[in-house]
Design a protein around this motif. Structure first.
Motif, short mmCIF file in Angstrom:
data_model
loop_
_atom_site.label_atom_id
_atom_site.label_comp_id
_atom_site.label_asym_id
_atom_site.label_seq_id
_atom_site.Cartn_x
_atom_site.Cartn_y
_atom_site.Cartn_z
N SER A 6 0.61 -1.22 0.06
CA SER A 6 0.01 -0.10 0.11
C SER A 6 0.63 1.18 -0.03
CB SER A 6 -0.98 -0.01 1.36
OG SER A 6 -0.30 -0.11 2.53
N ARG A 7 2.24 1.13 0.45
CA ARG A 7 2.81 2.39 0.54
C ARG A 7 2.98 3.26 -0.97
NH1 ARG A 7 7.92 -0.60 2.12
NH2 ARG A 7 7.53 0.45 4.16
N TYR A 8 3.10 2.27 -1.94
CA TYR A 8 3.00 2.92 -3.30
C TYR A 8 1.77 3.84 -3.37
CZ TYR A 8 3.20 3.34 -8.28
OH TYR A 8 3.28 3.85 -9.57
N LEU A 9 0.61 3.51 -2.89
CA LEU A 9 -0.34 4.53 -2.91
C LEU A 9 -0.03 6.04 -2.65
CD1 LEU A 9 -3.44 2.44 -1.82
CD2 LEU A 9 -3.27 3.14 -4.09
N ALA A 10 0.61 6.20 -1.59
CA ALA A 10 1.03 7.42 -1.19
C ALA A 10 2.22 8.22 -2.13
CB ALA A 10 1.83 7.38 -0.03
N GLU A 11 2.61 7.46 -3.38
CA GLU A 11 3.51 8.10 -4.19
C GLU A 11 2.68 8.65 -5.26
OE1 GLU A 11 6.53 5.52 -4.71
OE2 GLU A 11 6.85 5.01 -2.58
N ILE A 12 1.41 8.06 -5.79
CA ILE A 12 0.82 8.36 -6.95
C ILE A 12 -0.29 9.28 -6.60
CG2 ILE A 12 1.47 6.23 -7.88
CD1 ILE A 12 -0.98 5.12 -7.53
N PRO A 13 -0.94 10.27 -7.70
CA PRO A 13 -2.17 10.79 -7.27
C PRO A 13 -3.28 9.88 -6.96
CG PRO A 13 -1.39 11.47 -9.46
CD PRO A 13 -0.55 10.12 -9.01
N LEU A 14 -3.86 10.42 -6.00
CA LEU A 14 -5.04 9.53 -4.92
C LEU A 14 -6.33 10.37 -4.96
CD1 LEU A 14 -5.34 6.70 -3.69
CD2 LEU A 14 -4.30 7.71 -1.77
N ILE A 15 -7.28 9.84 -5.36
CA ILE A 15 -8.72 10.32 -5.03
C ILE A 15 -9.30 9.21 -4.13
CG2 ILE A 15 -10.81 10.92 -6.24
CD1 ILE A 15 -9.06 10.57 -8.89
N THR A 16 -10.29 9.79 -3.24
CA THR A 16 -10.84 9.02 -2.24
C THR A 16 -12.38 9.54 -2.35
OG1 THR A 16 -9.04 8.41 -0.83
CG2 THR A 16 -11.20 8.49 0.05
N ILE A 17 -13.29 8.80 -2.47
CA ILE A 17 -14.73 8.96 -2.26
C ILE A 17 -15.10 8.02 -1.01
CG2 ILE A 17 -16.85 8.97 -3.37
CD1 ILE A 17 -15.47 9.12 -6.19
N ASP A 18 -15.65 8.63 -0.14
CA ASP A 18 -16.11 8.03 1.22
C ASP A 18 -16.99 9.05 2.03
OD1 ASP A 18 -15.70 6.64 3.92
OD2 ASP A 18 -14.74 5.40 2.62
N PRO A 19 -17.79 8.49 2.85
CA PRO A 19 -18.45 9.49 3.91
C PRO A 19 -17.57 9.78 5.00
CG PRO A 19 -19.71 7.28 3.21
CD PRO A 19 -18.35 7.30 2.79
N CYS A 20 -16.67 8.74 5.41
CA CYS A 20 -16.07 9.06 6.61
C CYS A 20 -14.59 9.23 6.23
CB CYS A 20 -16.28 8.00 7.58
SG CYS A 20 -17.93 7.67 7.89
N GLN A 21 -14.01 10.14 7.15
CA GLN A 21 -12.30 10.24 7.14
C GLN A 21 -11.41 8.94 7.48
OE1 GLN A 21 -10.83 12.45 6.05
NE2 GLN A 21 -8.91 13.06 7.06
N ASN A 22 -10.71 8.80 6.70
CA ASN A 22 -9.65 7.55 7.13
C ASN A 22 -8.23 7.77 6.48
OD1 ASN A 22 -9.59 7.04 4.05
ND2 ASN A 22 -11.69 6.00 4.08
N LEU A 23 -7.35 6.85 6.79
CA LEU A 23 -6.02 6.88 6.55
C LEU A 23 -5.70 7.35 4.88
CD1 LEU A 23 -3.15 6.99 7.67
CD2 LEU A 23 -2.95 4.55 7.35
N THR A 24 -6.35 6.51 4.15
CA THR A 24 -6.23 6.75 2.86
C THR A 24 -6.55 8.25 2.46
OG1 THR A 24 -6.67 4.54 2.40
CG2 THR A 24 -6.60 5.97 0.58
N ALA A 25 -7.63 8.72 2.94
CA ALA A 25 -8.21 10.01 2.68
C ALA A 25 -7.01 11.20 3.02
CB ALA A 25 -9.32 10.27 3.23
N THR A 26 -6.17 10.81 4.16
CA THR A 26 -5.36 11.70 4.49
C THR A 26 -4.23 11.93 3.63
OG1 THR A 26 -3.99 10.19 6.02
CG2 THR A 26 -5.78 11.41 7.11
#
Length: 416
Positions: A345-365
């Motif tokens: 999962s650490r690679y996700l933090a290196e690329i443009p990331l879009i999050t759709i969700d009702p609640c805040q989570n680590l991925t959203a940050t």
């Protein structure tokens, strides 16, 4: 007359929920379990709409999300288990338009079981069949007392069904097969709990097949042969049996062939069905929707030129991230930075990331764009597929100014 709603706390999708509303918010929830109450009362930490870490208007965030996906050569769309079926279909259309990888959590959990059911390799039934007909219920690698708290009380063990009027006291037998003595195993009782070592499920199945065939089983794990023979006798006498398959069994099997053999043998001597203990409320819905579109339930990469679906291990979210094959990602109703191994999962933090969700989570940050959506089954309606494959209609309970996940995906697709 009281109005009943559907709970999206898990894939049971209980449809007998009553709520009290105060100030356009769900204040009290009646009949739901602890997971359902928490879900229906909404997020304790709602997500905000942001672009590059700054608050933004929804229109701006949608435009930026469309720009990211348009610029990407190999985008990934992942999540879906907590989205309505309508949103999932929009997501599949978006993946097809952008030539994206598309996957969900079933890729590394209940997917193989659901796929076997959709391919008619395993006999299945509905939860209503279980409630009304089942006299023998096996919880294999599953602990619904904690994962699906109303499973035993509403469907499987305690209810008085049409053909099981005397309920658990006389008409039903609960059996638990697991590596530990779970809360569900305690309910089954010591004489109906079969503890097996980690990785011992396939051999236990083989031993049980031998016993059902009238042979004395041989095992290297040192299983109690007498107890296996007694278990086979109970299963042979079942008029309507069901195996509720949990992740403990799924993760133990390298392939499903031992399970196929067991189910075939059980249906030679009795009548047995299988239901996967799906967690997220509409994970199975995504499997059904993608299967209808492509013939596959997950692990798909769309060809951007032809729209054809490529399928296989390389198209899974885990391998796509491990191989750094993707250059942007849209995450919907999921938190892969918390759930996937860090090495992946650490690679996700290196690329443009879009999050759709009702609640805040680590991925959203760590996301370039975050777009809050309405909470499914509470602030937005739609349909979902229950763990047994039955489609359930969800009604909106309260109003919100947030867009539904379906609407957000539709607008992103239109903007590309």
């Amino acid at each position: 007359m009281s109005e009943y709603y559907v709970c999206t706390g898990c894939a049971l999708l209980c449809d007998d929920i009553e709520v009290d509303i105060e100030g356009n918010k769900v204040a009290t929830v009646h009949a739901a379990c602890r997971k359902g109450v928490a879900r229906m009362k909404g997020c304790s930490d709602p997500m905000e709409c942001t672009v590059d870490g700054e608050k933004a208007e929804v229109d701006t965030a949608i435009s930026k999300a469309a720009e990211i996906l348009s610029d990407a050569k190999n985008p990934l769309i992942f999540g879906h288990g907590n989205s309505s079926s309508e949103a999932q279909k929009r997501s599949i259309a978006l993946a097809k338009k952008t030539g994206a990888y598309i996957d969900d959590t079933s890729s590394f959990c209940q997917g193989p079981i659901v796929e076997a059911i959709l391919q008619d390799k395993i006999k299945t039934c509905t939860l209503d069949d279980v409630r009304h007909k089942a006299d023998v219920i096996i919880f294999w690698g599953a602990d619904p007392s904690n994962s699906h708290p109303r499973h035993l009380s509403r469907y499987s063990y305690f209810p008085r069904g049409k053909e099981r009027q005397r309920g658990w006291e006389e008409d039903r037998t609960a059996i638990t097969i697991d590596v530990r003595k779970s809360d569900t195993a305690v309910i089954s009782g010591d004489n109906r709990f079969y503890q097996i070592p980690m990785g011992g499920d396939a051999e236990f199945m083989d031993a049980l097949v031998s016993a059902l065939s009238g042979k004395v089983p041989k095992t290297s794990y040192g299983f109690d042969v007498k107890r296996i023979l007694e278990l086979s006798g109970v299963l042979k006498k079942a008029k309507f049996g069901v195996i509720c398959v949990g992740l403990g069994l799924v993760y133990s099997l390298e392939e499903l062939e031992p399970l196929f053999k067991l189910m075939n043998k059980l249906n030679e001597v009795s009548d047995f069905n299988l239901i996967p203990m799906v967690g997220q409320y509409n994970m199975r819905g995504f499997n059904h929707d993608l299967f209808e579109e492509t013939g596959y339930i997950n692990r798909v990469k769309f060809n951007p030129e032809t729209g054809e679906a490529e399928h296989g291990a390389e198209q899974s979210v885990v391998e796509a991230l491990r191989n750094r094959s993707v250059d942007a990602a849209l995450i919907i109703g999921s938190d892969p930075l918390s759930s996937l191994p860090l090495s992946v999962s650490r690679y996700l933090a290196e690329i443009p990331l879009i999050t759709i969700d009702p609640c805040q989570n680590l991925t959203a940050t760590r996301s370039t764009v975050t777009i809050p959506c309405a909470l499914g089954g509470v602030e937005a309606g739609g349909t979902a597929i229950r763990m047994d494959g039955v489609e359930i209609e969800m009604k909106k309970i309260v109003d919100t100014d947030k867009l539904s996940d379906e609407e957000i995906l539709t607008r992103i697709t239109e903007a590309i």
